[in-house]
Design a protein around this motif. Structure first.
Motif, PDB file in Angstrom:
ATOM      1  N   LYS A  28       7.315  -0.810 -24.706  1.00  0.00           N
ATOM      2  CA  LYS A  28       8.510  -0.002 -24.983  1.00  0.00           C
ATOM      3  C   LYS A  28       9.488  -0.758 -25.882  1.00  0.00           C
ATOM      4  CE  LYS A  28       9.360   3.734 -21.868  1.00  0.00           C
ATOM      5  NZ  LYS A  28      10.433   4.551 -22.383  1.00  0.00           N
ATOM      6  N   ASN A  29       9.620  -2.048 -25.659  1.00  0.00           N
ATOM      7  CA  ASN A  29      10.499  -2.847 -26.515  1.00  0.00           C
ATOM      8  C   ASN A  29      10.018  -2.828 -27.965  1.00  0.00           C
ATOM      9  OD1 ASN A  29      12.604  -3.720 -24.904  1.00  0.00           O
ATOM     10  ND2 ASN A  29      11.492  -5.481 -24.119  1.00  0.00           N
ATOM     11  N   LEU A  31       8.142  -0.487 -29.350  1.00  0.00           N
ATOM     12  CA  LEU A  31       8.365   0.867 -29.874  1.00  0.00           C
ATOM     13  C   LEU A  31       9.832   1.068 -30.262  1.00  0.00           C
ATOM     14  CD1 LEU A  31       6.203   3.017 -27.416  1.00  0.00           C
ATOM     15  CD2 LEU A  31       5.738   2.564 -29.821  1.00  0.00           C
ATOM     16  N   ALA A  32      10.722   0.490 -29.456  1.00  0.00           N
ATOM     17  CA  ALA A  32      12.157   0.632 -29.741  1.00  0.00           C
ATOM     18  C   ALA A  32      12.499  -0.011 -31.086  1.00  0.00           C
ATOM     19  CB  ALA A  32      12.982   0.014 -28.621  1.00  0.00           C
ATOM     20  N   ILE A  33      11.888  -1.161 -31.373  1.00  0.00           N
ATOM     21  CA  ILE A  33      12.166  -1.842 -32.656  1.00  0.00           C
ATOM     22  C   ILE A  33      11.597  -1.025 -33.819  1.00  0.00           C
ATOM     23  CG2 ILE A  33      11.710  -3.921 -34.021  1.00  0.00           C
ATOM     24  CD1 ILE A  33      11.639  -5.464 -31.307  1.00  0.00           C
ATOM     25  N   ASN A  35      11.078   2.123 -33.836  1.00  0.00           N
ATOM     26  CA  ASN A  35      11.916   3.324 -33.894  1.00  0.00           C
ATOM     27  C   ASN A  35      13.200   3.071 -34.697  1.00  0.00           C
ATOM     28  OD1 ASN A  35      12.697   6.041 -32.927  1.00  0.00           O
ATOM     29  ND2 ASN A  35      14.236   4.932 -31.751  1.00  0.00           N
TER      30      ASN A  35
END
Lengths: 231, 147
Positions: A28-29, A31-33, A35
Protein backbone atom coordinates in the motif's frame (compact mmCIF):
# COMPACT_ATOMS: atom_id res chain seq x y z
CA UNK A 1 -6.26 -32.87 17.80
CA UNK A 2 -4.01 -32.72 20.88
CA UNK A 3 -3.14 -29.49 22.62
CA UNK A 4 0.33 -29.21 21.11
CA UNK A 5 -0.95 -29.59 17.56
CA UNK A 6 -3.63 -27.02 18.26
CA UNK A 7 -1.03 -24.55 19.58
CA UNK A 8 1.23 -25.14 16.58
CA UNK A 9 -1.66 -24.64 14.15
CA UNK A 10 -2.88 -21.48 15.88
CA UNK A 11 0.62 -20.02 16.17
CA UNK A 12 1.32 -20.77 12.52
CA UNK A 13 -1.87 -19.12 11.37
CA UNK A 14 -1.12 -16.02 13.47
CA UNK A 15 2.38 -15.87 11.99
CA UNK A 16 1.04 -16.15 8.44
CA UNK A 17 -1.55 -13.44 9.14
CA UNK A 18 0.95 -11.09 10.76
CA UNK A 19 3.43 -11.36 7.90
CA UNK A 20 0.87 -11.01 5.11
CA UNK A 21 -0.72 -7.99 6.83
CA UNK A 22 2.71 -6.37 7.03
CA UNK A 23 3.41 -7.16 3.37
CA UNK A 24 0.06 -5.66 2.33
CA UNK A 25 0.95 -2.52 4.29
CA UNK A 26 4.25 -2.25 2.42
CA UNK A 27 2.50 -2.71 -0.92
CA UNK A 28 0.00 0.00 0.00
CA UNK A 29 2.86 2.38 0.74
CA UNK A 30 4.33 1.68 -2.69
CA UNK A 31 0.95 2.20 -4.35
CA UNK A 32 0.53 5.48 -2.46
CA UNK A 33 3.85 6.78 -3.86
CA UNK A 34 2.98 5.70 -7.41
CA UNK A 35 -0.45 7.31 -6.96
CA UNK A 36 1.05 10.67 -5.91
CA UNK A 37 3.59 10.64 -8.72
CA UNK A 38 0.87 9.84 -11.27
CA UNK A 39 -1.21 12.63 -9.74
CA UNK A 40 1.71 15.01 -10.08
CA UNK A 41 1.97 14.10 -13.76
CA UNK A 42 -1.73 14.86 -14.11
CA UNK A 43 -1.21 18.23 -12.40
CA UNK A 44 1.66 19.04 -14.77
CA UNK A 45 -0.50 18.08 -17.76
CA UNK A 46 -3.21 20.48 -16.57
CA UNK A 47 -0.61 23.20 -16.12
CA UNK A 48 0.76 22.52 -19.63
CA UNK A 49 -2.79 22.86 -20.97
CA UNK A 50 -2.88 26.26 -19.29
CA UNK A 51 0.33 27.31 -21.05
CA UNK A 52 2.89 26.53 -18.32
CA UNK A 53 6.01 24.90 -19.77
CA UNK A 54 7.07 21.64 -18.06
CA UNK A 55 10.75 20.79 -18.10
CA UNK A 56 11.49 17.33 -19.59
CA UNK A 57 13.93 16.67 -16.71
CA UNK A 58 11.05 17.02 -14.26
CA UNK A 59 9.03 14.42 -16.18
CA UNK A 60 12.05 12.13 -16.38
CA UNK A 61 12.49 12.34 -12.60
CA UNK A 62 8.84 11.41 -12.08
CA UNK A 63 9.12 8.41 -14.41
CA UNK A 64 12.24 7.26 -12.55
CA UNK A 65 10.47 7.62 -9.20
CA UNK A 66 7.63 5.39 -10.45
CA UNK A 67 10.05 2.80 -11.86
CA UNK A 68 11.90 2.72 -8.54
CA UNK A 69 8.66 1.94 -6.72
CA UNK A 70 7.74 -0.75 -9.25
CA UNK A 71 11.08 -2.41 -8.61
CA UNK A 72 10.46 -2.14 -4.85
CA UNK A 73 6.99 -3.69 -5.23
CA UNK A 74 8.46 -6.47 -7.35
CA UNK A 75 10.90 -7.36 -4.56
CA UNK A 76 8.12 -7.28 -1.96
CA UNK A 77 5.90 -9.57 -4.06
CA UNK A 78 8.79 -11.97 -4.77
CA UNK A 79 9.45 -12.28 -1.05
CA UNK A 80 5.74 -12.76 -0.41
CA UNK A 81 5.73 -15.52 -3.00
CA UNK A 82 8.73 -17.23 -1.35
CA UNK A 83 6.96 -16.97 2.00
CA UNK A 84 3.70 -18.41 0.58
CA UNK A 85 5.59 -21.35 -0.93
CA UNK A 86 7.18 -22.17 2.43
CA UNK A 87 4.04 -24.20 3.13
CA UNK A 88 4.39 -26.35 -0.02
CA UNK A 89 6.16 -29.28 1.59
CA UNK A 90 6.04 -30.55 5.15
CA UNK A 91 9.70 -31.52 5.02
CA UNK A 92 12.30 -29.96 2.83
CA UNK A 93 16.06 -29.55 2.63
CA UNK A 94 16.76 -25.82 2.87
CA UNK A 95 19.73 -23.51 3.17
CA UNK A 96 19.43 -21.89 6.59
CA UNK A 97 21.13 -18.76 5.21
CA UNK A 98 18.29 -18.27 2.70
CA UNK A 99 15.67 -18.98 5.35
CA UNK A 100 17.13 -16.53 7.83
CA UNK A 101 17.55 -13.89 5.13
CA UNK A 102 13.87 -14.21 4.20
CA UNK A 103 12.71 -13.97 7.82
CA UNK A 104 14.86 -10.85 8.22
CA UNK A 105 13.38 -9.26 5.10
CA UNK A 106 9.83 -10.04 6.31
CA UNK A 107 10.60 -8.76 9.81
CA UNK A 108 12.45 -5.57 8.89
CA UNK A 109 9.31 -3.46 9.09
CA UNK A 110 8.46 -4.74 12.59
CA UNK A 111 12.01 -4.03 13.75
CA UNK A 112 12.02 -0.60 12.15
CA UNK A 113 8.74 0.31 13.92
CA UNK A 114 10.57 -0.38 17.18
CA UNK A 115 13.61 1.60 15.95
CA UNK A 116 15.74 -1.56 15.77
CA UNK A 117 18.04 -2.52 12.88
CA UNK A 118 18.51 -6.17 11.90
CA UNK A 119 21.99 -7.21 10.79
CA UNK A 120 22.25 -10.70 9.29
CA UNK A 121 25.73 -12.28 9.40
CA UNK A 122 25.35 -15.32 7.22
CA UNK A 123 27.88 -18.14 6.97
CA UNK A 124 29.70 -18.08 3.62
CA UNK A 125 28.90 -21.68 2.68
CA UNK A 126 25.32 -23.06 2.54
CA UNK A 127 23.94 -24.40 5.82
CA UNK A 128 21.69 -27.24 4.73
CA UNK A 129 19.10 -28.76 7.03
CA UNK A 130 16.06 -30.94 6.45
CA UNK A 131 13.15 -29.36 8.27
CA UNK A 132 9.61 -28.03 8.15
CA UNK A 133 10.36 -24.70 6.48
CA UNK A 134 7.23 -22.79 7.45
CA UNK A 135 7.41 -23.76 11.12
CA UNK A 136 11.12 -23.06 11.22
CA UNK A 137 10.43 -19.56 9.91
CA UNK A 138 7.70 -19.21 12.54
CA UNK A 139 10.10 -20.22 15.31
CA UNK A 140 12.84 -17.87 14.05
CA UNK A 141 10.30 -15.02 13.97
CA UNK A 142 9.15 -15.69 17.55
CA UNK A 143 12.76 -15.67 18.77
CA UNK A 144 13.47 -12.54 16.74
CA UNK A 145 10.35 -10.79 18.06
CA UNK A 146 11.59 -11.37 21.61
CA UNK A 147 15.16 -10.39 20.61
CA UNK A 148 13.97 -7.08 19.10
CA UNK A 149 12.41 -6.14 22.45
CA UNK A 150 15.66 -7.13 24.17
CA UNK A 151 17.90 -5.14 21.80
CA UNK A 152 18.71 -2.56 24.47
CA UNK A 153 20.21 0.85 23.79
CA UNK A 154 22.29 -0.38 20.84
CA UNK A 155 19.07 -0.90 18.88
CA UNK A 156 20.75 -3.54 16.71
CA UNK A 157 20.04 -7.26 16.55
CA UNK A 158 22.71 -9.32 14.83
CA UNK A 159 21.56 -12.65 13.42
CA UNK A 160 24.16 -15.27 12.54
CA UNK A 161 23.96 -18.77 11.09
CA UNK A 162 26.54 -21.28 12.32
CA UNK A 163 27.24 -24.88 11.43
CA UNK A 164 29.79 -27.17 12.99
CA UNK A 165 30.19 -30.95 12.62
CA UNK A 166 27.78 -31.46 15.49
CA UNK A 167 25.53 -28.41 15.57
CA UNK A 168 23.48 -26.07 13.41
CA UNK A 169 22.37 -22.89 15.06
CA UNK A 170 21.11 -19.34 14.70
CA UNK A 171 22.49 -16.76 17.13
CA UNK A 172 20.62 -13.56 18.00
CA UNK A 173 23.35 -11.26 19.32
CA UNK A 174 23.98 -7.78 20.73
CA UNK A 175 20.92 -8.03 22.96
CA UNK A 176 22.03 -5.43 25.48
CA UNK A 177 18.58 -5.36 27.07
CA UNK A 178 18.35 -9.13 27.62
CA UNK A 179 19.22 -8.92 31.32
CA UNK A 180 16.22 -6.60 31.84
CA UNK A 181 13.86 -8.60 29.59
CA UNK A 182 11.03 -10.58 31.21
CA UNK A 183 12.79 -13.94 30.83
CA UNK A 184 9.87 -15.80 32.40
CA UNK A 185 7.87 -14.95 29.26
CA UNK A 186 10.22 -16.71 26.85
CA UNK A 187 10.00 -19.36 25.62
CA UNK A 188 6.27 -19.68 26.08
CA UNK A 189 4.05 -22.62 25.20
CA UNK A 190 4.01 -21.42 21.56
CA UNK A 191 7.77 -21.56 21.23
CA UNK A 192 7.98 -24.79 23.24
CA UNK A 193 5.54 -26.50 20.85
CA UNK A 194 7.55 -25.42 17.82
CA UNK A 195 10.83 -26.37 19.49
CA UNK A 196 9.39 -29.82 20.05
CA UNK A 197 8.17 -30.10 16.47
CA UNK A 198 11.52 -29.06 15.03
CA UNK A 199 13.65 -30.93 17.59
CA UNK A 200 15.25 -27.64 18.45
CA UNK A 201 16.49 -26.00 21.62
CA UNK A 202 16.67 -22.37 22.63
CA UNK A 203 19.26 -21.05 25.05
CA UNK A 204 18.77 -17.57 26.49
CA UNK A 205 22.05 -16.19 27.69
CA UNK A 206 21.84 -12.70 29.33
CA UNK A 207 25.51 -12.86 30.34
CA UNK A 208 26.49 -13.08 26.64
CA UNK A 209 23.66 -10.79 25.43
CA UNK A 210 22.48 -13.51 23.07
CA UNK A 211 19.84 -16.10 22.32
CA UNK A 212 20.96 -19.28 20.57
CA UNK A 213 18.55 -21.42 18.61
CA UNK A 214 20.01 -24.93 18.14
CA UNK A 215 18.47 -26.88 15.29
CA UNK A 216 18.44 -30.53 14.30
CA UNK A 217 20.10 -31.19 10.93
CA UNK A 218 17.29 -33.52 9.87
CA UNK A 219 13.92 -33.88 11.60
CA UNK A 220 12.54 -36.59 9.31
CA UNK A 221 11.04 -39.45 11.24
CA UNK A 222 11.87 -38.06 14.66
CA UNK A 223 8.42 -37.02 15.69
CA UNK A 224 4.81 -37.63 14.85
CA UNK A 225 4.08 -33.99 13.91
CA UNK A 226 6.30 -34.00 10.82
CA UNK A 227 3.52 -33.93 8.32
CA UNK A 228 1.32 -31.42 10.15
CA UNK A 229 -0.69 -29.70 8.70
CA UNK A 230 0.14 -30.37 5.07
CA UNK A 231 -1.25 -33.89 4.56
CA UNK B 1 -3.27 33.82 4.26
CA UNK B 2 -2.42 30.32 3.00
CA UNK B 3 -3.47 27.34 5.10
CA UNK B 4 -0.39 26.04 6.95
CA UNK B 5 -0.14 22.26 6.58
CA UNK B 6 2.39 19.89 8.15
CA UNK B 7 2.70 16.58 6.29
CA UNK B 8 4.18 13.75 8.40
CA UNK B 9 5.14 10.39 6.90
CA UNK B 10 8.30 8.26 6.99
CA UNK B 11 8.04 7.45 3.25
CA UNK B 12 10.23 10.18 1.79
CA UNK B 13 9.12 9.74 -1.83
CA UNK B 14 5.48 9.92 -0.76
CA UNK B 15 6.11 13.11 1.21
CA UNK B 16 7.98 14.69 -1.72
CA UNK B 17 5.27 14.00 -4.28
CA UNK B 18 2.26 14.80 -2.07
CA UNK B 19 3.80 17.99 -0.70
CA UNK B 20 4.44 19.19 -4.23
CA UNK B 21 0.85 18.44 -5.21
CA UNK B 22 -0.51 20.29 -2.17
CA UNK B 23 1.81 23.24 -2.82
CA UNK B 24 0.34 23.43 -6.33
CA UNK B 25 -3.06 23.71 -4.60
CA UNK B 26 -1.78 26.77 -2.79
CA UNK B 27 -1.10 25.33 0.65
CA UNK B 28 1.85 26.42 2.75
CA UNK B 29 3.48 22.99 3.21
CA UNK B 30 6.06 21.83 5.72
CA UNK B 31 7.18 18.20 5.88
CA UNK B 32 8.46 15.81 8.54
CA UNK B 33 9.78 12.27 8.08
CA UNK B 34 9.23 11.21 11.69
CA UNK B 35 6.81 11.73 14.55
CA UNK B 36 9.65 13.07 16.68
CA UNK B 37 10.59 15.76 14.16
CA UNK B 38 6.91 16.63 13.66
CA UNK B 39 6.37 17.21 17.39
CA UNK B 40 9.43 19.48 17.54
CA UNK B 41 8.07 21.54 14.64
CA UNK B 42 4.55 21.71 16.10
CA UNK B 43 5.96 22.91 19.42
CA UNK B 44 7.81 25.69 17.65
CA UNK B 45 5.42 26.74 14.90
CA UNK B 46 1.68 26.98 14.41
CA UNK B 47 0.06 24.84 11.76
CA UNK B 48 -3.61 24.82 10.81
CA UNK B 49 -3.74 21.19 9.73
CA UNK B 50 -1.42 18.20 10.30
CA UNK B 51 -1.61 15.23 7.93
CA UNK B 52 -0.26 12.37 10.01
CA UNK B 53 0.72 8.84 9.00
CA UNK B 54 -0.50 6.27 11.53
CA UNK B 55 2.36 3.76 11.28
CA UNK B 56 5.83 5.26 11.59
CA UNK B 57 9.05 4.03 13.17
CA UNK B 58 9.72 5.42 16.64
CA UNK B 59 6.88 7.72 17.68
CA UNK B 60 3.80 6.38 15.94
CA UNK B 61 0.87 8.41 14.66
CA UNK B 62 -1.44 7.71 17.60
CA UNK B 63 1.16 8.80 20.16
CA UNK B 64 1.97 11.87 18.04
CA UNK B 65 -1.75 12.72 17.82
CA UNK B 66 -2.11 12.68 21.63
CA UNK B 67 0.91 14.98 21.97
CA UNK B 68 -0.32 17.36 19.27
CA UNK B 69 -3.71 17.65 20.98
CA UNK B 70 -1.98 18.36 24.31
CA UNK B 71 0.32 21.02 22.81
CA UNK B 72 -1.98 22.66 20.26
CA UNK B 73 -5.59 21.55 20.82
CA UNK B 74 -6.94 23.68 17.99
CA UNK B 75 -4.63 22.23 15.35
CA UNK B 76 -6.66 19.81 13.27
CA UNK B 77 -5.21 16.40 12.42
CA UNK B 78 -6.05 14.20 9.45
CA UNK B 79 -4.80 10.64 9.91
CA UNK B 80 -3.37 8.72 6.95
CA UNK B 81 -3.35 4.95 7.14
CA UNK B 82 -1.72 2.38 4.90
CA UNK B 83 -3.32 -0.44 6.82
CA UNK B 84 -6.12 -2.36 5.20
CA UNK B 85 -8.46 -1.77 8.14
CA UNK B 86 -9.76 1.40 9.76
CA UNK B 87 -9.40 0.42 13.45
CA UNK B 88 -6.40 2.66 14.10
CA UNK B 89 -7.98 5.52 12.20
CA UNK B 90 -11.13 5.20 14.32
CA UNK B 91 -8.98 5.20 17.45
CA UNK B 92 -7.45 8.41 16.13
CA UNK B 93 -10.88 9.95 15.58
CA UNK B 94 -11.80 9.10 19.20
CA UNK B 95 -8.64 10.89 20.31
CA UNK B 96 -9.64 14.04 18.48
CA UNK B 97 -8.45 13.60 14.89
CA UNK B 98 -10.59 15.58 12.44
CA UNK B 99 -10.80 12.80 9.85
CA UNK B 100 -8.81 10.02 8.22
CA UNK B 101 -7.88 8.81 4.75
CA UNK B 102 -6.70 5.42 3.53
CA UNK B 103 -3.57 5.17 1.36
CA UNK B 104 -3.41 5.49 -1.56
CA UNK B 105 -5.67 8.50 -1.21
CA UNK B 106 -7.50 10.68 -3.67
CA UNK B 107 -5.86 14.11 -3.57
CA UNK B 108 -9.14 15.91 -4.21
CA UNK B 109 -10.63 14.14 -1.15
CA UNK B 110 -7.61 15.19 0.87
CA UNK B 111 -7.92 18.75 -0.45
CA UNK B 112 -11.58 18.86 0.64
CA UNK B 113 -10.77 17.46 4.10
CA UNK B 114 -7.95 19.99 4.61
CA UNK B 115 -10.31 22.84 3.71
CA UNK B 116 -12.98 21.53 6.12
CA UNK B 117 -10.40 21.02 8.88
CA UNK B 118 -9.04 24.54 8.39
CA UNK B 119 -12.59 25.94 8.46
CA UNK B 120 -13.29 24.16 11.77
CA UNK B 121 -10.09 25.49 13.29
CA UNK B 122 -10.92 29.02 12.12
CA UNK B 123 -14.43 28.67 13.58
CA UNK B 124 -13.03 27.52 16.96
CA UNK B 125 -10.57 30.39 17.00
CA UNK B 126 -13.33 32.85 16.16
CA UNK B 127 -15.50 31.51 19.00
CA UNK B 128 -12.62 31.86 21.45
CA UNK B 129 -11.98 35.41 20.22
CA UNK B 130 -15.69 36.29 20.51
CA UNK B 131 -15.84 34.85 24.05
CA UNK B 132 -12.82 36.94 25.07
CA UNK B 133 -14.35 40.10 23.57
CA UNK B 134 -17.63 39.40 25.36
CA UNK B 135 -15.75 38.87 28.61
CA UNK B 136 -13.91 42.18 28.19
CA UNK B 137 -17.16 44.06 27.41
CA UNK B 138 -18.99 42.61 30.43
CA UNK B 139 -16.01 43.06 32.73
CA UNK B 140 -13.40 45.51 31.38
CA UNK B 141 -11.09 44.82 34.33
CA UNK B 142 -10.75 41.24 33.06
CA UNK B 143 -8.06 42.39 30.58
CA UNK B 144 -5.82 42.83 33.62
CA UNK B 145 -6.16 39.13 34.46
CA UNK B 146 -3.53 36.63 33.38
CA UNK B 147 -4.57 34.22 30.60
Amino acid sequence: MDDKLETIGETGLQFFGKMTASISHEIKNVLAIINENAGLLEDFTRMADGGVAIEPERLKALAQAVMKQISRADTIVKNMNRFAHSTDESLKTVDLNDTLELVVVLSNRFASMRSVTLEPKLQQSPVKIKTSLFFLMNLIWLCLDFAIDAAGDGKIVELATQKTDTETQICFRRLGGLAQAPLDTFPTEREQSLLGLLKAEVIVSPENNEIVLKLAGDIEGINKYNSFPFT
Amino acid sequence: MKTRVLLVDDEEQFVQALSERLALRDYDITTSLSGDDALKKIKRYNYDVVILDVAMPGIDGIYALREIKKMKPLTEVIMLTGQGTVETAIEGMKLGAFDFLMKPCNTEDLDTKIKKAQARKAEHEERIRAAKVSDIISSPRSVLKDD
